[in-house]
Enzyme design. Structure first.
Site, PDB file in Angstrom:
ATOM      1  N   THR A   1       5.014  -3.279  -1.314  1.00 25.20           N
ATOM      2  CA  THR A   1       5.002  -2.402  -0.134  1.00 25.20           C
ATOM      3  C   THR A   1       4.680  -3.133   1.158  1.00 25.20           C
ATOM      4  OG1 THR A   1       2.661  -1.994  -0.497  1.00 25.20           O
ATOM      5  CG2 THR A   1       4.203  -0.435  -1.515  1.00 25.20           C
TER       6      THR A   1
ATOM      7  N   CYS B   1       4.669  -8.211  -0.448  1.00 19.84           N
ATOM      8  CA  CYS B   1       4.422  -7.667  -1.790  1.00 19.84           C
ATOM      9  C   CYS B   1       5.343  -6.457  -1.932  1.00 19.84           C
ATOM     10  CB  CYS B   1       2.943  -7.321  -1.996  1.00 19.84           C
ATOM     11  SG  CYS B   1       2.296  -6.020  -0.927  1.00 19.84           S
TER      12      CYS B   1
ATOM     13  N   ASP C   1       4.228 -11.818  -3.817  1.00 17.40           N
ATOM     14  CA  ASP C   1       3.987 -11.557  -5.236  1.00 17.40           C
ATOM     15  C   ASP C   1       5.318 -11.183  -5.899  1.00 17.40           C
ATOM     16  OD1 ASP C   1       4.504  -8.856  -4.750  1.00 17.40           O
ATOM     17  OD2 ASP C   1       2.512  -8.152  -5.353  1.00 17.40           O
TER      18      ASP C   1
ATOM     19  N   HIS D   1       1.672  -6.604  21.768  1.00 22.20           N
ATOM     20  CA  HIS D   1       0.353  -6.003  21.971  1.00 22.20           C
ATOM     21  C   HIS D   1      -0.739  -6.632  21.114  1.00 22.20           C
ATOM     22  CE1 HIS D   1       1.782  -1.919  23.853  1.00 22.20           C
ATOM     23  NE2 HIS D   1       2.353  -2.975  24.408  1.00 22.20           N
TER      24      HIS D   1
ATOM     25  N   HIS E   1      -4.085  -6.546  26.982  1.00 21.15           N
ATOM     26  CA  HIS E   1      -4.080  -6.717  25.521  1.00 21.15           C
ATOM     27  C   HIS E   1      -4.955  -7.877  25.068  1.00 21.15           C
ATOM     28  CE1 HIS E   1      -1.007  -3.695  25.390  1.00 21.15           C
ATOM     29  NE2 HIS E   1      -0.282  -4.381  26.253  1.00 21.15           N
TER      30      HIS E   1
HETATM   31  C1  RB5 Z   1       2.478  -4.893  -7.514  1.00 23.13           C
HETATM   32  O1  RB5 Z   1       2.911  -4.065  -8.553  1.00 23.13           O
HETATM   33  C2  RB5 Z   1       2.261  -4.062  -6.259  1.00 23.13           C
HETATM   34  O2  RB5 Z   1       1.105  -3.309  -6.399  1.00 23.13           O
HETATM   35  C3  RB5 Z   1       2.152  -4.965  -5.056  1.00 23.13           C
HETATM   36  O3  RB5 Z   1       3.326  -5.704  -4.922  1.00 23.13           O
HETATM   37  C4  RB5 Z   1       1.959  -4.297  -3.709  1.00 23.13           C
HETATM   38  O4  RB5 Z   1       2.890  -3.305  -3.484  1.00 23.13           O
HETATM   39  C5  RB5 Z   1       0.585  -3.859  -3.417  1.00 23.13           C
HETATM   40  O5  RB5 Z   1       0.278  -3.379  -2.301  1.00 23.13           O
END
Ligand code: RB5
Length: 144
Positions: free
Chosen positions: A67, A65, A8, A98, A133
């Site tokens: 995070t 994304c 994203d 694993h 595993h």
């Molecule tokens: C987008 O702003 C953000 O929420 C997305 O990239 C991600 O971090 C969501 O988990």
């Protein structure tokens, strides 16, 4: 390896960086992510990567994304996908050894202590250990 990657707007630079590195290593990368800061919804990007992966011929999916959390949750909602949110070389190695992860997730807004290419390399250089595993991974796959 044949790799599908989707991201994203929170991971445009990380996607470009990892895709360039992968291609430099001789891997084939199918980029389904956004290449600009246009806002998109990470569940949609994960779904696109999963749909492409399921067509067959892919060794790995990478979802990114801000995070890595949202795309990993989304990817793991799809049957047969084992998406590992990796942070460092240790978690990258364990994800393969694993969990036999077929997808990995990382975050474009995360400050990794290790260059993300090194983290990815640790995953790519690892092998599933099988043995005890295997039954655990089979139980994962049976969950839905
Ligand atoms: C987008 O702003 C953000 O929420 C997305 O990239 C991600 O971090 C969501 O988990």
């Amino acid at each position: 390896m044949n790799i599908v990657i989707a991201n994203d707007h929170g991971a445009v630079e990380l996607k470009k960086r990892l895709a360039a590195w992968l291609e430099g290593q001789g891997h084939r990368v199918r980029n389904l992510g956004v290449d600009t800061e246009e806002r998109v919804d990470y569940p949609d990007m994960a779904e696109q990567a999963v749909k492409e992966f399921r067509k067959g011929g892919y060794d790995l999916g990478i979802v990114l994304c801000g995070t890595g959390i949202g795309v990993s949750i989304a990817a793991n909602k799809h049957k047969g996908i084992r998406c590992a949110l990796i942070h460092d070389e240790f978690t990258a190695r364990m994800a393969k050894e694993h969990n036999n992860a077929n997808f990995i997730a990382m975050g474009g807004r995360v400050e990794y202590q290790t260059p993300p290419e090194k983290i990815l390399e640790a995953f790519l250089n690892s092998e599933f250990q099988g043995g005890r595993h295997s039954q655990r991974v089979a139980k994962l796959d049976a969950l839905m």
